[in-house]
Scaffold this motif. Structure first.
Motif: not given
Length: 128
Positions: A1-28
């Motif tokens: 199982m592979q797990l990739y995570t990242d966050a994006a934040t707008e410095p001015a507003t501090k609005q943030s979001a997460a990106g999550i990618l899970l890969i299991d036997n080639g299925h994303q």
């Protein structure tokens, strides 16, 4: 199982979001999630926490996981099991990781984390 995570934040507003990618036997599976307004470092921890919650919710605990993050502070904190500035977030993350059979955490350069990065950017646009 592979797990990739990242966050994006707008410095001015501090609005943030997460990106999550899970890969299991080639299925994303892709997830994007709006996070509480915060700074980028905290958002990276929150993205990792959200990633492990999604993994456990969809695949159950007891997984063997390769966890990839482009956040050096997340990777180093997990490796040391300590963070002065992000102690609460780190303890939450470690608690989730403890539910897995084994977790190998690896820092990767941003250029190798495009999938999670794109999802975090898309999540940020959802917040507007």
């Amino acid at each position: 199982m592979q797990l990739y995570t990242d966050a994006a934040t707008e410095p001015a507003t501090k609005q943030s979001a997460a990106g999550i990618l899970l890969i299991d036997n080639g299925h994303q599976q892709q997830f994007k999630q709006i996070l509480p307004m915060t700074d980028n470092h905290t958002a990276e921890f929150l993205a990792a926490i959200a990633g492990f919650k999604n993994l456990i919710d969809h695949y159950g605990p007891e997984q063997a996981v390769f966890f990839y993050t482009d956040s050096q502070i997340v990777a180093e904190s997990v490796s040391k099991g300590y963070s002065k500035s992000f102690a609460v977030e780190l303890q939450t993350l470690l608690h989730l990781q403890d539910q897995c059979q084994v977790v190998i955490t690896q820092w990767i350069p941003e250029s190798q984390n495009h999938g999670a990065h794109q999802l975090a950017q898309q999540g940020l646009h959802l917040a507007h």
